[in-house]
Motif scaffolding. Sequence first.
Motif, PDB file in Angstrom:
ATOM      1  N   UNK A  21       0.832  -1.194   0.000  1.00 49.96           N
ATOM      2  CA  UNK A  21       0.000   0.000   0.000  1.00 49.96           C
ATOM      3  C   UNK A  21       0.879   1.260   0.000  1.00 49.96           C
ATOM      4  N   UNK A  22       0.303   2.353  -0.445  1.00 46.40           N
ATOM      5  CA  UNK A  22       1.038   3.621  -0.465  1.00 46.40           C
ATOM      6  C   UNK A  22       1.493   4.018   0.939  1.00 46.40           C
ATOM      7  N   UNK A  23       0.656   3.795   1.920  1.00 44.07           N
ATOM      8  CA  UNK A  23       1.019   4.135   3.291  1.00 44.07           C
ATOM      9  C   UNK A  23       2.229   3.330   3.748  1.00 44.07           C
ATOM     10  N   UNK A  24       2.276   2.045   3.366  1.00 43.11           N
ATOM     11  CA  UNK A  24       3.394   1.185   3.755  1.00 43.11           C
ATOM     12  C   UNK A  24       4.692   1.663   3.117  1.00 43.11           C
ATOM     13  N   UNK A  25       4.630   1.999   1.836  1.00 43.12           N
ATOM     14  CA  UNK A  25       5.824   2.504   1.165  1.00 43.12           C
ATOM     15  C   UNK A  25       6.265   3.817   1.809  1.00 43.12           C
ATOM     16  N   UNK A  26       5.293   4.668   2.123  1.00 42.90           N
ATOM     17  CA  UNK A  26       5.619   5.931   2.763  1.00 42.90           C
ATOM     18  C   UNK A  26       6.330   5.746   4.089  1.00 42.90           C
ATOM     19  N   UNK A  27       5.856   4.803   4.887  1.00 40.10           N
ATOM     20  CA  UNK A  27       6.481   4.545   6.184  1.00 40.10           C
ATOM     21  C   UNK A  27       7.925   4.077   6.015  1.00 40.10           C
ATOM     22  N   UNK A  28       8.175   3.300   4.963  1.00 35.75           N
ATOM     23  CA  UNK A  28       9.524   2.782   4.737  1.00 35.75           C
ATOM     24  C   UNK A  28      10.508   3.867   4.303  1.00 35.75           C
ATOM     25  N   UNK A  29       9.999   4.901   3.646  1.00 36.80           N
ATOM     26  CA  UNK A  29      10.903   5.954   3.160  1.00 36.80           C
ATOM     27  C   UNK A  29      10.760   7.249   3.948  1.00 36.80           C
ATOM     28  N   UNK A  30       9.894   7.258   4.991  1.00 39.05           N
ATOM     29  CA  UNK A  30       9.797   8.414   5.864  1.00 39.05           C
ATOM     30  C   UNK A  30       8.890   9.528   5.396  1.00 39.05           C
ATOM     31  N   UNK A  31       7.840   9.173   4.632  1.00 36.19           N
ATOM     32  CA  UNK A  31       6.861  10.176   4.216  1.00 36.19           C
ATOM     33  C   UNK A  31       5.465   9.604   4.421  1.00 36.19           C
ATOM     34  N   UNK A  32       4.454  10.405   4.156  1.00 38.01           N
ATOM     35  CA  UNK A  32       3.083   9.937   4.311  1.00 38.01           C
ATOM     36  C   UNK A  32       2.607   9.195   3.065  1.00 38.01           C
ATOM     37  N   UNK A  33       1.537   8.439   3.219  1.00 34.50           N
ATOM     38  CA  UNK A  33       0.945   7.771   2.064  1.00 34.50           C
ATOM     39  C   UNK A  33       0.432   8.762   1.045  1.00 34.50           C
ATOM     40  N   UNK A  34      -0.056   9.918   1.523  1.00 36.80           N
ATOM     41  CA  UNK A  34      -0.538  10.956   0.608  1.00 36.80           C
ATOM     42  C   UNK A  34       0.595  11.496  -0.260  1.00 36.80           C
ATOM     43  N   UNK A  35       1.787  11.598   0.325  1.00 31.82           N
ATOM     44  CA  UNK A  35       2.946  12.060  -0.450  1.00 31.82           C
ATOM     45  C   UNK A  35       3.286  11.056  -1.540  1.00 31.82           C
ATOM     46  N   UNK A  36       3.258   9.769  -1.208  1.00 33.98           N
ATOM     47  CA  UNK A  36       3.508   8.733  -2.212  1.00 33.98           C
ATOM     48  C   UNK A  36       2.486   8.829  -3.333  1.00 33.98           C
ATOM     49  N   UNK A  37       1.223   9.083  -2.970  1.00 30.10           N
ATOM     50  CA  UNK A  37       0.166   9.208  -3.976  1.00 30.10           C
ATOM     51  C   UNK A  37       0.462  10.356  -4.930  1.00 30.10           C
ATOM     52  N   UNK A  38       0.986  11.458  -4.400  1.00 29.94           N
ATOM     53  CA  UNK A  38       1.323  12.607  -5.251  1.00 29.94           C
ATOM     54  C   UNK A  38       2.493  12.272  -6.165  1.00 29.94           C
ATOM     55  N   UNK A  39       3.470  11.515  -5.667  1.00 27.86           N
ATOM     56  CA  UNK A  39       4.579  11.082  -6.512  1.00 27.86           C
ATOM     57  C   UNK A  39       4.064  10.229  -7.664  1.00 27.86           C
ATOM     58  N   UNK A  40       3.236   9.274  -7.339  1.00 27.99           N
ATOM     59  CA  UNK A  40       2.789   8.320  -8.346  1.00 27.99           C
ATOM     60  C   UNK A  40       1.878   8.964  -9.393  1.00 27.99           C
ATOM     61  N   UNK A  41       1.170  10.007  -9.012  1.00 29.10           N
ATOM     62  CA  UNK A  41       0.275  10.681  -9.953  1.00 29.10           C
ATOM     63  C   UNK A  41       0.987  11.735 -10.787  1.00 29.10           C
ATOM     64  N   UNK A  42       2.247  12.014 -10.454  1.00 27.74           N
ATOM     65  CA  UNK A  42       2.996  13.029 -11.180  1.00 27.74           C
ATOM     66  C   UNK A  42       2.749  14.436 -10.696  1.00 27.74           C
ATOM     67  N   UNK A  43       2.000  14.607  -9.603  1.00 28.83           N
ATOM     68  CA  UNK A  43       1.747  15.933  -9.055  1.00 28.83           C
ATOM     69  C   UNK A  43       2.934  16.472  -8.262  1.00 28.83           C
ATOM     70  N   UNK A  44       3.815  15.596  -7.852  1.00 31.94           N
ATOM     71  CA  UNK A  44       4.992  16.004  -7.093  1.00 31.94           C
ATOM     72  C   UNK A  44       6.082  14.970  -7.341  1.00 31.94           C
ATOM     73  N   UNK A  45       7.302  15.284  -6.989  1.00 29.94           N
ATOM     74  CA  UNK A  45       8.419  14.378  -7.189  1.00 29.94           C
ATOM     75  C   UNK A  45       9.281  14.345  -5.929  1.00 29.94           C
TER      76      UNK A  45
END
Length: 293
Positions: A21-45
Motif C-alpha cells: 500500500x502507499x502508506x506502507x511505502x511511505x512509512x519505509x521511506x519516511x513520508x506519508x501515504x498521501x505524499x507517495x500518492x502525489x509522486x505516483x500521480x505526477x503531481x509532485x516528485x
Amino acid sequence: MPPRQFDGSLVRAVRRRRDMHQKELGELVGVSGATVARWESGKDFPKGEKLPAIATALDKPLDELFPHEGPPDLQLLRCDAGLSVAEAAEIIGASRVPVGNAESGRRRLNPSYVQPLAAAYGVTEEELLAAQDRSFGVRAVSPGDEHGTVPRTIGEKINFLLQYGSTGSTGEKTLSDAEIAQLVNQHAPGAAVTAEGIAELREGTATAASDEVRAGLAHAFQVPPWLFGDDAELSPMIQEFLEAVRFIGSIHQRQILGLAARGSEILSLRTMADINRLVGELRHKLSEVRDKE
C-alpha cells in the motif's frame, strides 16, 4: 548531467506487484501515504536523496528503477548516498553553504572536506573530485563518451545541435550537410561554405571557419551567434545553454520522464516543477494518442 529519471507510474506498478500500500511505502521511506500518492500521480516528485530508500523498499536496483545518463556530479553522489544537504554539512562540521556552493558550481570544496565526504558517499577521493569537476562543468573526454563531452569545436557543436537541438528553419528533424550549407549561404554574403566543407567540420578534418560561416551556422540552427564563438573557452553562459539544449532534447526523445528534485543554478525548484508538469502532460497526451491508434 541529467538527474535520475523518476516515473511515478512505474513506481506505482512496482509497488502494486509487491502488494504494498502507499502508506506502507511511505512509512519505509519516511513520508506519508498521501505524499507517495502525489509522486505516483505526477503531481509532485521526491527529493533526490529519497530515491535510494524508495528503490530499497521496492526491492529494485537504483539504476534500474531510476536511471540516469553519464557519470555522477556531486549532487548525485550525495543523493545516491541518501543524504540531504544538511546531513552532508553535518558530516564535515560546517553549514550547508560549502556543500551547496560546490554542488552548484560556485566554489569548490575545502580540501579538508574531501575525505569525509568521499567516505560518507561511499566513493574514493578521486571519484569525488571528478564528480566535483562535473558540477563545475568540467567533463572528462573519453572515447565513445558522447554524453560526457562538452562540444568545443565548430564541428562538435554542429553534431551536438543535430543530435539534441533545434533543427533550423527547414523544420526537418535532421539536416544534411548540403542543407546546412544552403542555410549558411542564405544568411552569408555569397557562397561561404560547401556541403563538403560542413562535412569536414563535422568530421574534425577542418576546424577553422570564417565569421560569416559561424554567423550562418547560428542562423541555420536558430541559436545565439555567440554559441559559435571562440572554441578555446566555454563561458558559464554557453555551458548552461548547451546543458539546456541537451535537457530539452532528452525530453523530446522521451529519455527524461521526470526530475527528482535536486535544484541547481540552472534549474530552480519552481522551474523543475513546471517542467515536470509539462512532461507529465505530454506523456498523458502521448498515451491518449497510442490508445486511439
